[in-house]
Motif scaffolding. Sequence first.
Motif, PDB file in Angstrom:
ATOM      1  N   ILE A   4       0.864  -1.174   0.000  1.00  0.00           N
ATOM      2  CA  ILE A   4       0.000   0.000   0.000  1.00  0.00           C
ATOM      3  C   ILE A   4       0.901   1.225   0.000  1.00  0.00           C
ATOM      4  O   ILE A   4       1.789   1.353   0.850  1.00  0.00           O
ATOM      5  CB  ILE A   4      -0.858   0.052   1.269  1.00  0.00           C
ATOM      6  N   LYS A   5       0.666   2.134  -0.939  1.00  0.00           N
ATOM      7  CA  LYS A   5       1.452   3.371  -0.963  1.00  0.00           C
ATOM      8  C   LYS A   5       0.994   4.254   0.197  1.00  0.00           C
ATOM      9  O   LYS A   5      -0.187   4.546   0.344  1.00  0.00           O
ATOM     10  CB  LYS A   5       1.263   4.101  -2.286  1.00  0.00           C
ATOM     11  N   ILE A   6       1.955   4.652   1.025  1.00  0.00           N
ATOM     12  CA  ILE A   6       1.621   5.485   2.180  1.00  0.00           C
ATOM     13  C   ILE A   6       2.193   6.882   2.079  1.00  0.00           C
ATOM     14  O   ILE A   6       1.858   7.742   2.884  1.00  0.00           O
ATOM     15  CB  ILE A   6       2.078   4.830   3.499  1.00  0.00           C
ATOM     16  N   GLY A   7       3.064   7.133   1.113  1.00  0.00           N
ATOM     17  CA  GLY A   7       3.630   8.466   0.984  1.00  0.00           C
ATOM     18  C   GLY A   7       4.823   8.504   0.050  1.00  0.00           C
ATOM     19  O   GLY A   7       5.068   7.563  -0.708  1.00  0.00           O
ATOM     20  N   LYS A   8       5.544   9.612   0.144  1.00  0.00           N
ATOM     21  CA  LYS A   8       6.693   9.829  -0.732  1.00  0.00           C
ATOM     22  C   LYS A   8       7.781  10.561   0.039  1.00  0.00           C
ATOM     23  O   LYS A   8       7.498  11.500   0.789  1.00  0.00           O
ATOM     24  CB  LYS A   8       6.248  10.662  -1.935  1.00  0.00           C
ATOM     25  N   ILE A   9       9.018  10.129  -0.157  1.00  0.00           N
ATOM     26  CA  ILE A   9      10.160  10.826   0.443  1.00  0.00           C
ATOM     27  C   ILE A   9      10.458  12.042  -0.424  1.00  0.00           C
ATOM     28  O   ILE A   9      10.776  11.899  -1.595  1.00  0.00           O
ATOM     29  CB  ILE A   9      11.397   9.908   0.547  1.00  0.00           C
ATOM     30  N   GLU A  26      -4.304   7.220   6.100  1.00  0.00           N
ATOM     31  CA  GLU A  26      -5.289   7.311   7.171  1.00  0.00           C
ATOM     32  C   GLU A  26      -4.925   6.554   8.446  1.00  0.00           C
ATOM     33  O   GLU A  26      -5.496   6.815   9.499  1.00  0.00           O
ATOM     34  CB  GLU A  26      -6.667   6.876   6.667  1.00  0.00           C
ATOM     35  N   TYR A  27      -3.977   5.637   8.392  1.00  0.00           N
ATOM     36  CA  TYR A  27      -3.613   4.860   9.579  1.00  0.00           C
ATOM     37  C   TYR A  27      -2.141   5.059   9.941  1.00  0.00           C
ATOM     38  O   TYR A  27      -1.410   4.097  10.180  1.00  0.00           O
ATOM     39  CB  TYR A  27      -3.917   3.372   9.355  1.00  0.00           C
ATOM     40  N   LYS A  28      -1.712   6.302  10.008  1.00  0.00           N
ATOM     41  CA  LYS A  28      -0.309   6.610  10.331  1.00  0.00           C
ATOM     42  C   LYS A  28       0.102   6.044  11.684  1.00  0.00           C
ATOM     43  O   LYS A  28       1.240   5.626  11.860  1.00  0.00           O
ATOM     44  CB  LYS A  28      -0.086   8.124  10.352  1.00  0.00           C
ATOM     45  N   ASP A  29      -0.809   6.042  12.640  1.00  0.00           N
ATOM     46  CA  ASP A  29      -0.487   5.562  13.982  1.00  0.00           C
ATOM     47  C   ASP A  29      -0.091   4.085  13.997  1.00  0.00           C
ATOM     48  O   ASP A  29       0.634   3.641  14.883  1.00  0.00           O
ATOM     49  CB  ASP A  29      -1.659   5.807  14.925  1.00  0.00           C
ATOM     50  N   ARG A  30      -0.522   3.330  12.999  1.00  0.00           N
ATOM     51  CA  ARG A  30      -0.167   1.906  12.920  1.00  0.00           C
ATOM     52  C   ARG A  30       1.078   1.666  12.078  1.00  0.00           C
ATOM     53  O   ARG A  30       1.759   0.668  12.239  1.00  0.00           O
ATOM     54  CB  ARG A  30      -1.317   1.109  12.318  1.00  0.00           C
ATOM     55  N   ASN A  36       8.773  -1.122  12.706  1.00  0.00           N
ATOM     56  CA  ASN A  36       8.010  -1.489  11.510  1.00  0.00           C
ATOM     57  C   ASN A  36       8.891  -1.394  10.267  1.00  0.00           C
ATOM     58  O   ASN A  36       9.835  -0.609  10.228  1.00  0.00           O
ATOM     59  CB  ASN A  36       6.790  -0.583  11.332  1.00  0.00           C
ATOM     60  N   ILE A  37       8.537  -2.161   9.259  1.00  0.00           N
ATOM     61  CA  ILE A  37       9.279  -2.173   7.996  1.00  0.00           C
ATOM     62  C   ILE A  37       8.512  -1.369   6.950  1.00  0.00           C
ATOM     63  O   ILE A  37       7.332  -1.616   6.725  1.00  0.00           O
ATOM     64  CB  ILE A  37       9.492  -3.618   7.481  1.00  0.00           C
ATOM     65  N   LEU A  38       9.188  -0.421   6.333  1.00  0.00           N
ATOM     66  CA  LEU A  38       8.651   0.313   5.193  1.00  0.00           C
ATOM     67  C   LEU A  38       9.396  -0.162   3.954  1.00  0.00           C
ATOM     68  O   LEU A  38      10.571  -0.533   4.023  1.00  0.00           O
ATOM     69  CB  LEU A  38       8.843   1.824   5.366  1.00  0.00           C
ATOM     70  N   TYR A  39       8.717  -0.142   2.815  1.00  0.00           N
ATOM     71  CA  TYR A  39       9.308  -0.597   1.561  1.00  0.00           C
ATOM     72  C   TYR A  39       9.450   0.622   0.659  1.00  0.00           C
ATOM     73  O   TYR A  39       8.458   1.294   0.366  1.00  0.00           O
ATOM     74  CB  TYR A  39       8.434  -1.687   0.926  1.00  0.00           C
ATOM     75  N   GLU A  50      13.779   3.351  12.704  1.00  0.00           N
ATOM     76  CA  GLU A  50      14.532   3.528  13.954  1.00  0.00           C
ATOM     77  C   GLU A  50      13.878   4.599  14.816  1.00  0.00           C
ATOM     78  O   GLU A  50      13.819   4.478  16.033  1.00  0.00           O
ATOM     79  CB  GLU A  50      15.974   3.917  13.638  1.00  0.00           C
ATOM     80  N   SER A  51      13.403   5.677  14.171  1.00  0.00           N
ATOM     81  CA  SER A  51      12.711   6.736  14.910  1.00  0.00           C
ATOM     82  C   SER A  51      11.714   7.425  13.988  1.00  0.00           C
ATOM     83  O   SER A  51      11.856   7.401  12.766  1.00  0.00           O
ATOM     84  CB  SER A  51      13.706   7.753  15.479  1.00  0.00           C
ATOM     85  N   TYR A  52      10.712   8.035  14.622  1.00  0.00           N
ATOM     86  CA  TYR A  52       9.672   8.742  13.879  1.00  0.00           C
ATOM     87  C   TYR A  52       9.229   9.961  14.684  1.00  0.00           C
ATOM     88  O   TYR A  52       9.131   9.911  15.902  1.00  0.00           O
ATOM     89  CB  TYR A  52       8.465   7.834  13.633  1.00  0.00           C
ATOM     90  N   ARG A  53       8.973  11.052  13.951  1.00  0.00           N
ATOM     91  CA  ARG A  53       8.428  12.256  14.570  1.00  0.00           C
ATOM     92  C   ARG A  53       7.727  13.072  13.500  1.00  0.00           C
ATOM     93  O   ARG A  53       7.912  12.845  12.301  1.00  0.00           O
ATOM     94  CB  ARG A  53       9.518  13.071  15.258  1.00  0.00           C
ATOM     95  N   VAL A  54       6.903  14.003  13.934  1.00  0.00           N
ATOM     96  CA  VAL A  54       6.229  14.908  13.015  1.00  0.00           C
ATOM     97  C   VAL A  54       6.900  16.268  13.117  1.00  0.00           C
ATOM     98  O   VAL A  54       7.181  16.755  14.219  1.00  0.00           O
ATOM     99  CB  VAL A  54       4.724  15.026  13.365  1.00  0.00           C
ATOM    100  N   HIS A  55       7.187  16.874  11.963  1.00  0.00           N
ATOM    101  CA  HIS A  55       7.797  18.198  11.909  1.00  0.00           C
ATOM    102  C   HIS A  55       7.086  18.995  10.823  1.00  0.00           C
ATOM    103  O   HIS A  55       7.181  18.647   9.642  1.00  0.00           O
ATOM    104  CB  HIS A  55       9.288  18.081  11.614  1.00  0.00           C
TER     105      HIS A  55
END
Length: 159
Positions: A4-9, A26-30, A36-39, A50-55
């Motif tokens: 599932i595409k969740i975004g773009k770098i 819609e399910y960023k919290d999960r 978790n592994i992102l592809y 390794e880490s996540y935050r909102v900026h």
Amino acid sequence: MVYIKIGKIVNTHALKGEVRLISNFEYKDRVFKVGNILYVGQLKTPLEIESYRVHKQFDMVKFVGIDYINDVLKYKGSNVYFNEDDLNLNDNELLNSDFPLMELYNDKSYVGKIEEYRCDNGNEMIRVNGKYIPYNKDFIERIDKANKKIYMHDIGVFL
């Protein structure tokens, strides 16, 4: 595995390998949890968070083993995906991409195929036969994912 595409770098951030990601998933919290592994990219390279935050409007992600800006530059502009099986959606939860595959029923009578899902300022709506109907839990009777049907009640006023 279903991706599932969740975004773009969209860019890197600072010098230690952190990336700026744009996502309206819609399910960023999960998804954005440590471990978790992102592809990433067309090759779907698996990378562990390794880490996540909102900026500001960005989701800032740092991956395990990537500690320098030069190591993440190759991912700039790449799409980011998540394994649908790892989302563990409940029976009444749908992805935005699932809506155009569903049929809508009002009080057991067929209304039509859902053409679009949209969320404007927190107001969820679905478009059927060119008309927008509120997608509100008060109207939802049940969701049948297996047969791709949504049963609602008392939406006749919107049709």
